[in-house]
Design a protein around this motif. Structure first.
Motif, short mmCIF file in Angstrom:
data_model
loop_
_atom_site.label_atom_id
_atom_site.label_comp_id
_atom_site.label_asym_id
_atom_site.label_seq_id
_atom_site.Cartn_x
_atom_site.Cartn_y
_atom_site.Cartn_z
N LEU A 1 0.83 -1.20 0.00
CA LEU A 1 0.00 0.00 0.00
C LEU A 1 0.87 1.26 0.00
N GLY A 2 2.15 1.08 -0.18
CA GLY A 2 3.04 2.23 -0.15
C GLY A 2 3.51 2.61 1.23
N LEU A 3 3.18 1.78 2.24
CA LEU A 3 3.61 2.06 3.61
C LEU A 3 4.97 1.43 3.85
N ALA A 4 5.99 2.12 3.36
CA ALA A 4 7.37 1.68 3.51
C ALA A 4 8.21 2.89 3.92
N ARG A 5 9.40 2.64 4.35
CA ARG A 5 10.27 3.74 4.81
C ARG A 5 10.47 4.74 3.68
N PRO A 6 10.13 6.02 3.91
CA PRO A 6 10.26 7.02 2.84
C PRO A 6 11.67 7.59 2.78
N ARG A 7 11.97 8.21 1.66
CA ARG A 7 13.23 8.94 1.53
C ARG A 7 13.02 10.37 2.03
N GLY A 8 14.03 10.88 2.70
CA GLY A 8 13.93 12.22 3.25
C GLY A 8 13.67 13.27 2.20
N LYS A 9 14.28 13.12 1.03
CA LYS A 9 14.10 14.13 -0.02
C LYS A 9 12.67 14.13 -0.54
N HIS A 10 12.00 13.00 -0.51
CA HIS A 10 10.61 12.94 -0.96
C HIS A 10 9.69 13.64 0.04
N LEU A 11 9.97 13.46 1.34
CA LEU A 11 9.18 14.15 2.36
C LEU A 11 9.39 15.66 2.28
N LEU A 12 10.63 16.06 2.06
CA LEU A 12 10.94 17.49 1.94
C LEU A 12 10.26 18.09 0.72
N LEU A 13 10.29 17.36 -0.38
CA LEU A 13 9.63 17.82 -1.60
C LEU A 13 8.13 17.98 -1.38
N ALA A 14 7.53 17.01 -0.72
CA ALA A 14 6.09 17.05 -0.47
C ALA A 14 5.72 18.24 0.40
N ALA A 15 6.47 18.43 1.49
CA ALA A 15 6.16 19.52 2.41
C ALA A 15 6.38 20.88 1.78
N SER A 16 7.39 21.01 0.92
CA SER A 16 7.69 22.30 0.31
C SER A 16 6.70 22.68 -0.79
N LEU A 17 6.12 21.68 -1.44
CA LEU A 17 5.18 21.95 -2.53
C LEU A 17 3.74 22.13 -2.05
N ALA A 18 3.43 21.60 -0.89
CA ALA A 18 2.03 21.53 -0.46
C ALA A 18 1.37 22.90 -0.36
N LEU A 19 1.96 23.82 0.37
CA LEU A 19 1.33 25.13 0.55
C LEU A 19 1.24 25.92 -0.76
N PRO A 20 2.31 26.00 -1.57
CA PRO A 20 2.17 26.71 -2.84
C PRO A 20 1.08 26.13 -3.74
N ASN B 1 5.25 5.71 -2.54
CA ASN B 1 5.35 5.72 -1.09
C ASN B 1 4.27 6.64 -0.54
N LEU B 2 3.55 6.17 0.48
CA LEU B 2 2.40 6.91 0.98
C LEU B 2 2.78 8.07 1.89
N TYR B 3 3.92 8.00 2.52
CA TYR B 3 4.27 9.02 3.52
C TYR B 3 4.45 10.43 2.94
N PRO B 4 5.07 10.60 1.77
CA PRO B 4 5.12 11.94 1.19
C PRO B 4 3.72 12.49 0.90
N CYS B 5 2.80 11.63 0.49
CA CYS B 5 1.43 12.05 0.22
C CYS B 5 0.75 12.49 1.51
N ILE B 6 0.96 11.74 2.58
CA ILE B 6 0.39 12.10 3.88
C ILE B 6 0.97 13.44 4.35
N ALA B 7 2.28 13.63 4.15
CA ALA B 7 2.91 14.88 4.55
C ALA B 7 2.34 16.06 3.77
N ALA B 8 2.19 15.89 2.45
CA ALA B 8 1.65 16.97 1.62
C ALA B 8 0.21 17.27 2.00
N HIS B 9 -0.57 16.24 2.24
CA HIS B 9 -1.98 16.41 2.62
C HIS B 9 -2.09 17.17 3.95
#
Length: 235
Positions: A88-107, A216-224
């Motif tokens: 289901l995409g619930l695996a250890r995420p890469r830090g750069k993917h989490l950072l990308l998700a968080a930085s794009l979400a608000l814009p 990976n689901l965690y970047p999506c959760i972070a962006a959401h």
């Protein structure tokens, strides 16, 4: 050499999984008779104060049903499908993917809000069910809503829906399109067409895009989560 029956069998499992996913998604809808007892139980446990607005208490009970549906989905994957949660995409995420998700979400969300403002003349529709629910919640309740939406909706619409639709159709593009369409459409009854096709659609483009790239689901959760964080300002 594969027999003609083998490709058909290979499509049964994802088809069944998608059917179960759809059924569980509607647990909060069909479980509405349980919201009263759940709200009472939450008051007894002091998780909801006695002075909580009736609409807010109902919605918090509905969120409990959403958590229940998500737990049942995870149980189905582990116990019935006998597959790991990484399916289901619930695996250890890469830090750069989490950072990308968080930085794009608000814009991305601000772009959706700006387009909505252009279409509505800057006058948001405060009569929608979503607006009324948000106005009835206090700060901790809004935070609960944001976390619930980020985890539950991404689990159903990105993790399960994209992965099993891709298996069923053999196409990630089809799976992403189905996920985007169903997610936006699911918000029309509560938020209205304009909000669904602007704010919701913008966030959905980001989430589906992130999942298609990272699986990976965690970047999506972070962006959401970050994208919905401005809701806290309404408390």
């Amino acid at each position: 050499m594969a027999t003609p029956e083998e490709p058909a069998r290979s499509r049964v499992r994802p088809a069944v999984a998608l059917a179960v996913c759809a059924a569980l998604w509607f647990v909060p809808t069909f479980g509405q008779p349980l919201t009263g007892p759940i709200a009472d139980a939450l008051r007894t446990l002091h998780l909801v104060s006695d002075g909580t607005d009736a609409d807010a208490a109902w919605f918090i009970a509905t969120l409990v049903l959403r958590w229940t549906a998500a737990a049942l989905l995870l149980l189905f994957v582990l116990a019935v499908e006998r597959r790991p949660l990484s399916s289901l995409g619930l695996a250890r995420p890469r830090g750069k993917h989490l950072l990308l998700a968080a930085s794009l979400a608000l814009p991305v969300m601000m772009t959706g809000i700006a387009v909505q403002a252009l279409l509505t003349g800057g006058r948001p529709d405060e009569t929608t069910q979503t607006s009324q629910i948000v106005e009835s919640l206090d700060l901790p309740q809004l935070a609960h809503l944001i976390v619930n939406a980020a985890i539950v909706e991404e689990l159903f619409f990105r993790g399960m829906l994209i992965e099993r639709t891709a298996e069923l159709t053999g196409s990630t593009a089809v799976a992403v399109t189905v996920s985007f369409t169903l997610f936006v459409a699911s918000h029309v009854p509560g938020s209205g067409w304009v909000s669904a096709l602007t704010v919701v659609a913008a966030g959905t483009v980001l989430s589906t895009g992130l999942y298609a790239v990272t699986r990976n689901l965690y970047p999506c959760i972070a962006a959401h989560t970050v994208g919905n964080a401005p809701l806290l300002l309404s408390a």
